[in-house]
Design an enzyme around this catalytic site. Structure first.
Site, PDB file in Angstrom:
ATOM      1  N   VAL A 103       0.840  -1.212   0.000  1.00  0.00           N
ATOM      2  CA  VAL A 103       0.000   0.000   0.000  1.00  0.00           C
ATOM      3  C   VAL A 103       0.875   1.262   0.000  1.00  0.00           C
ATOM      4  O   VAL A 103       0.403   2.355   0.271  1.00  0.00           O
ATOM      5  CB  VAL A 103      -0.932  -0.001   1.246  1.00  0.00           C
ATOM      6  CG1 VAL A 103      -1.899  -1.178   1.195  1.00  0.00           C
ATOM      7  CG2 VAL A 103      -0.127  -0.040   2.545  1.00  0.00           C
ATOM      8  N   HIS A 119      -4.568  -4.378  -1.884  1.00  0.00           N
ATOM      9  CA  HIS A 119      -4.895  -3.971  -0.509  1.00  0.00           C
ATOM     10  C   HIS A 119      -5.012  -2.458  -0.369  1.00  0.00           C
ATOM     11  O   HIS A 119      -4.817  -1.919   0.708  1.00  0.00           O
ATOM     12  CB  HIS A 119      -3.844  -4.531   0.465  1.00  0.00           C
ATOM     13  CG  HIS A 119      -3.830  -6.027   0.492  1.00  0.00           C
ATOM     14  ND1 HIS A 119      -2.771  -6.775   0.905  1.00  0.00           N
ATOM     15  CD2 HIS A 119      -4.772  -6.934   0.105  1.00  0.00           C
ATOM     16  CE1 HIS A 119      -3.054  -8.065   0.800  1.00  0.00           C
ATOM     17  NE2 HIS A 119      -4.255  -8.191   0.307  1.00  0.00           N
ATOM     18  N   CYS A 130     -19.880   9.304   7.036  1.00  0.00           N
ATOM     19  CA  CYS A 130     -20.564  10.178   6.048  1.00  0.00           C
ATOM     20  C   CYS A 130     -19.998   9.994   4.642  1.00  0.00           C
ATOM     21  O   CYS A 130     -20.467  10.587   3.693  1.00  0.00           O
ATOM     22  CB  CYS A 130     -20.430  11.649   6.475  1.00  0.00           C
ATOM     23  SG  CYS A 130     -18.757  12.306   6.278  1.00  0.00           S
TER      24      CYS A 130
HETATM   25  N1  APR Z   1      14.222  -9.131  -0.805  1.00  0.00           N
HETATM   26  C1  APR Z   1      13.417 -10.154  -1.205  1.00  0.00           C
HETATM   27  N2  APR Z   1      12.488 -10.725  -0.397  1.00  0.00           N
HETATM   28  C2  APR Z   1      12.396 -10.248   0.854  1.00  0.00           C
HETATM   29  C3  APR Z   1      13.205  -9.188   1.348  1.00  0.00           C
HETATM   30  C4  APR Z   1      14.148  -8.622   0.442  1.00  0.00           C
HETATM   31  N3  APR Z   1      14.968  -7.635   0.814  1.00  0.00           N
HETATM   32  N4  APR Z   1      12.862  -8.950   2.639  1.00  0.00           N
HETATM   33  C5  APR Z   1      11.876  -9.812   2.937  1.00  0.00           C
HETATM   34  N5  APR Z   1      11.600 -10.594   1.883  1.00  0.00           N
HETATM   35  C6  APR Z   1      10.587 -11.653   1.758  1.00  0.00           C
HETATM   36  C7  APR Z   1      10.402 -12.484   3.006  1.00  0.00           C
HETATM   37  O1  APR Z   1      11.285 -13.587   2.988  1.00  0.00           O
HETATM   38  C8  APR Z   1       8.930 -12.931   2.865  1.00  0.00           C
HETATM   39  O2  APR Z   1       8.834 -14.127   2.110  1.00  0.00           O
HETATM   40  O3  APR Z   1       9.342 -11.007   1.543  1.00  0.00           O
HETATM   41  C9  APR Z   1       8.289 -11.789   2.080  1.00  0.00           C
HETATM   42  C10 APR Z   1       7.428 -10.891   2.942  1.00  0.00           C
HETATM   43  O4  APR Z   1       6.345 -11.657   3.400  1.00  0.00           O
HETATM   44  P1  APR Z   1       5.248 -10.975   4.361  1.00  0.00           P
HETATM   45  O5  APR Z   1       5.946 -10.212   5.427  1.00  0.00           O
HETATM   46  O6  APR Z   1       4.280 -12.054   4.734  1.00  0.00           O
HETATM   47  O7  APR Z   1       4.541  -9.894   3.426  1.00  0.00           O
HETATM   48  P2  APR Z   1       3.453 -10.160   2.296  1.00  0.00           P
HETATM   49  O8  APR Z   1       3.666 -11.484   1.635  1.00  0.00           O
HETATM   50  O9  APR Z   1       3.417  -8.970   1.449  1.00  0.00           O
HETATM   51  O10 APR Z   1       2.098 -10.224   3.169  1.00  0.00           O
HETATM   52  C11 APR Z   1       0.898 -10.255   2.460  1.00  0.00           C
HETATM   53  O11 APR Z   1      -0.279  -9.916   4.536  1.00  0.00           O
HETATM   54  O12 APR Z   1      -0.451  -8.887   6.550  1.00  0.00           O
HETATM   55  C12 APR Z   1      -0.920  -8.884   5.268  1.00  0.00           C
HETATM   56  O13 APR Z   1      -1.852  -7.030   4.178  1.00  0.00           O
HETATM   57  C13 APR Z   1      -0.627  -7.583   4.569  1.00  0.00           C
HETATM   58  O14 APR Z   1      -0.203  -7.249   2.227  1.00  0.00           O
HETATM   59  C14 APR Z   1       0.184  -7.992   3.361  1.00  0.00           C
HETATM   60  C15 APR Z   1      -0.140  -9.459   3.207  1.00  0.00           C
END
Ligand code: APR
Length: 259
Positions: A103, A119, A130
């Site tokens: 977002v 999202h 409102c």
């Molecule tokens: N480069 C590549 N991958 C990365 C990096 C990076 N620098 N840092 C983190 N990651 C990976 C992590 O290993 C993980 O697999 O990104 C992923 C992040 O996963 P989440 O934290 O679960 O985020 P996301 O998959 O976007 O979550 C989906 O969950 O809580 C809700 O609304 C929220 O949009 C979100 C949704």
């Protein structure tokens, strides 16, 4: 890794329809924590208390404690080379659309035009009483932000318990079912319905290219090419490999035309 990058570039250059699915991991190198890694947002704020529409309606002041912290971080964040690289691929015609769970608006700031936001976006706020809408800039610094009718405003992001925008779902499923390749960048793919996109694409014959700093449940199930590492370094290398391939193809075409 070079061989994998080469193969991924080959898939991308030869695909006629390549969407991408991105998650919070792509913005971590812009300073925005993801949700489920060790230092992720959910290690500080319990999503059941801070990220559901029920929690917001019953205690908006409490939810705005998390939102305010996120707003300070997102407001300072700038696109990283993963965002810019995907913007370049779109400009070159090798990335048709980004379906993002984020977002933070960083894909748009990184040059991508065709972005489906699953999202929502933190750029605007709505009054649930409102219906009045505000740009975030109009209310920045006001905590919690209130409507002219005095009720606390809700950011235009999708909380747990709210439906994904229908047009986002329809368009993304259409893209996934006709994709020849799908890039999956920085997502743990645990939240539905975004996490069904890779399986839909795979079922329809698409090659799945996953970029993540660690393996996910997709890696051994639907992923064809797993590019392990930070999104910005991997994406920059991949974009360079695509450019090299395209130069190779265009010079070969010129050669053939001249001989
Ligand atoms: N480069 C590549 N991958 C990365 C990096 C990076 N620098 N840092 C983190 N990651 C990976 C992590 O290993 C993980 O697999 O990104 C992923 C992040 O996963 P989440 O934290 O679960 O985020 P996301 O998959 O976007 O979550 C989906 O969950 O809580 C809700 O609304 C929220 O949009 C979100 C949704």
């Amino acid at each position: 890794m070079d061989k994998l990058i080469e193969k991924a570039a080959d898939i991308i250059v030869n695909s006629t329809l390549t969407p991408a699915l991105t998650g919070a991991g792509i913005s971590v190198e812009s300073g925005i924590p993801d949700f489920r890694s060790a230092q992720g947002l959910w290690s500080k704020f319990d999503p059941a208390e801070y990220a559901t529409i029920t929690a917001f309606k019953s205690n908006p002041e409490k939810v705005w404690e998390m939102l305010r912290e996120m707003d300070k971080i997102v407001n300072k964040a700038r696109p990283n080379n993963a965002h810019f690289g995907m913007g370049e691929l779109e400009k070159m015609g090798y990335l048709n659309c980004i379906i993002t769970q984020n977002v933070d608006n960083l894909h748009q700031a990184g040059g991508s035009k065709n972005v489906i936001e699953y999202h929502g976006n933190t750029n605007s706020l709505t009054c649930l009483w409102c219906g009045k809408k505000y740009k975030i800039e109009e209310k920045r610094g006001e905590f919690p932000p209130r409507c002219d009718c005095k009720k606390i405003l809700k950011p235009d992001v999708i909380f747990f318990g709210e439906a994904i925008p229908q047009d986002a779902k329809v368009r993304s499923f259409q893209l996934a079912s006709s994709a020849q390749a799908l890039m999956v960048v920085g997502t743990s793919a645990v939240v539905s319905p975004a996490n069904t996109i890779p399986a839909i694409a795979k079922q329809n014959g698409a090659k799945i290219i996953e970029i993540n700093k660690e393996r996910t449940h997709l890696t051994d199930s639907v992923t064809d090419l797993f590019l392990e590492g930070g999104a910005s370094a991997i994406m920059s290398t991949l974009v360079e490999a695509v450019k090299k391939k395209v130069r190779g193809i265009s010079s070969a075409t010129v050669y053939n035309m001249q001989h």
